[in-house]
Write a protein that holds these residues in place. Structure first.
Motif, mmCIF file in Angstrom:
data_model
loop_
_atom_site.group_PDB
_atom_site.id
_atom_site.type_symbol
_atom_site.label_atom_id
_atom_site.label_comp_id
_atom_site.label_asym_id
_atom_site.label_seq_id
_atom_site.Cartn_x
_atom_site.Cartn_y
_atom_site.Cartn_z
ATOM 1 N N ALA A 51 0.803 -1.229 0.000
ATOM 2 C CA ALA A 51 0.000 0.000 0.000
ATOM 3 C C ALA A 51 0.834 1.276 0.000
ATOM 4 C CB ALA A 51 -0.933 0.003 1.218
ATOM 5 N N PHE A 52 2.143 1.166 -0.015
ATOM 6 C CA PHE A 52 2.925 2.389 0.235
ATOM 7 C C PHE A 52 2.763 3.448 -0.846
ATOM 8 C CE2 PHE A 52 6.821 3.169 -2.258
ATOM 9 C CZ PHE A 52 6.838 2.066 -3.095
ATOM 10 N N ARG A 53 2.422 3.037 -2.066
ATOM 11 C CA ARG A 53 2.306 4.010 -3.158
ATOM 12 C C ARG A 53 1.124 4.948 -2.976
ATOM 13 N NH1 ARG A 53 2.992 -0.902 -4.849
ATOM 14 N NH2 ARG A 53 5.031 -1.511 -5.661
ATOM 15 N N GLU A 54 0.194 4.592 -2.102
ATOM 16 C CA GLU A 54 -0.986 5.444 -1.876
ATOM 17 C C GLU A 54 -0.882 6.213 -0.573
ATOM 18 O OE1 GLU A 54 -1.975 1.885 -2.819
ATOM 19 O OE2 GLU A 54 -1.413 2.834 -4.708
ATOM 20 N N ARG A 60 8.878 3.477 -10.948
ATOM 21 C CA ARG A 60 8.882 4.917 -10.683
ATOM 22 C C ARG A 60 9.739 5.230 -9.470
ATOM 23 N NH1 ARG A 60 3.285 4.331 -12.454
ATOM 24 N NH2 ARG A 60 3.114 5.558 -14.351
ATOM 25 N N THR A 61 10.338 6.421 -9.474
ATOM 26 C CA THR A 61 11.109 6.840 -8.302
ATOM 27 C C THR A 61 10.158 7.310 -7.200
ATOM 28 O OG1 THR A 61 11.267 9.135 -9.023
ATOM 29 C CG2 THR A 61 13.018 7.629 -9.774
ATOM 30 N N MET A 62 10.698 7.429 -6.004
ATOM 31 C CA MET A 62 9.891 7.915 -4.881
ATOM 32 C C MET A 62 9.361 9.315 -5.158
ATOM 33 S SD MET A 62 9.773 5.359 -3.005
ATOM 34 C CE MET A 62 10.110 4.204 -4.323
ATOM 35 N N ARG A 63 10.185 10.129 -5.779
ATOM 36 C CA ARG A 63 9.758 11.495 -6.117
ATOM 37 C C ARG A 63 8.566 11.448 -7.072
ATOM 38 N NH1 ARG A 63 14.048 12.850 -8.727
ATOM 39 N NH2 ARG A 63 15.307 13.890 -7.172
ATOM 40 N N ARG A 109 2.481 11.811 -7.955
ATOM 41 C CA ARG A 109 1.235 11.243 -8.490
ATOM 42 C C ARG A 109 0.083 11.244 -7.507
ATOM 43 N NH1 ARG A 109 1.087 7.286 -12.371
ATOM 44 N NH2 ARG A 109 -0.146 5.963 -11.034
ATOM 45 N N LEU A 110 0.386 11.394 -6.211
ATOM 46 C CA LEU A 110 -0.672 11.299 -5.197
ATOM 47 C C LEU A 110 -1.638 12.460 -5.315
ATOM 48 C CD1 LEU A 110 0.742 10.311 -1.721
ATOM 49 C CD2 LEU A 110 -0.625 8.962 -3.304
ATOM 50 N N ALA A 111 -2.915 12.185 -5.154
ATOM 51 C CA ALA A 111 -3.891 13.267 -5.082
ATOM 52 C C ALA A 111 -3.558 14.122 -3.865
ATOM 53 C CB ALA A 111 -5.297 12.688 -4.974
ATOM 54 N N PRO A 112 -3.730 15.428 -3.947
ATOM 55 C CA PRO A 112 -3.247 16.320 -2.902
ATOM 56 C C PRO A 112 -3.919 16.123 -1.546
ATOM 57 C CG PRO A 112 -4.459 17.532 -4.616
ATOM 58 C CD PRO A 112 -4.235 16.146 -5.123
#
Ligand SMILES: Nc1nc2c(c(=O)[nH]1)N=C(CO)CN2
Length: 156
Positions: free
Chosen positions: A117-120, A142-145, A150-153
């Motif tokens: 789940a870390f990408r969200e 993808r890089t961490m940056r 990409r995350l919704a604000p």
């Protein structure tokens, strides 16, 4: 052996015998060993049903343990801090999650790395993008940056 690097996410939203959630994370970091760098500890709104804010941080840890062996040790530390079993989304004395491993992807009956789940999760990606902006997720490439961007604000 030189060992591998791990990114470990820390979270707490309850007092423990070590004090506040923030003091609890600092005590856990001291117990972890092999810690090379730690993000600032941030206060984050709870994701899920809990009402209390979390203290969150990410640490880069050097270890020659396999992911499963490291997990066993993290679980022992969590137990020592008084986490109660079976409360998946409740209050957390201490949560220690293996997020990334320099060896790439790992899957066993107990553990999947990268963390599913870390990408969200902004409370993981924010600190990670500070510590290791160029670390590439072996699954999405993808890089961490990039993952943070990409995350919704509004996501916690
Ligand atoms: N902000 C935040 N929310 C959470 C967290 C956490 O570490 N930080 N951990 C949870 C259970 O794993 C559930 N919700």
């Amino acid at each position: 052996m030189d060992g591998a690097s791990y990114a470990i996410a820390l979270g707490s939203n309850r007092r423990t015998r070590y004090g506040s959630p923030r003091a609890t994370l600092n005590a856990a970091l001291a117990m972890l060993g092999g810690v090379e760098r730690v993000s600032p500890i941030i206060e984050t709104p709870p994701l899920g049903p809990s009402r209390r804010r979390f203290a969150n941080a990410v640490a880069l840890v050097r270890s020659d343990e396999t992911p499963d062996a490291l997990l066993t040790r993290l679980k022992a530390i969590e137990r020592d801090f008084g986490r109660r079993a079976g409360r998946r989304w409740g209050e957390r004395a201490l949560d220690l999650d293996i997020v990334l491993w320099s060896g790439g992807a790992w899957a066993s009956s107990r553990l999947t790395v990268p963390h599913r789940a870390f990408r969200e999760r902004r409370f993981v990606l924010g600190p990670l993008a500070v510590l290791a902006p160029g670390w590439r997720d072996p699954i999405s490439r993808r890089t961490m940056r990039q993952l943070l961007a990409r995350l919704a604000p509004y996501r916690a």
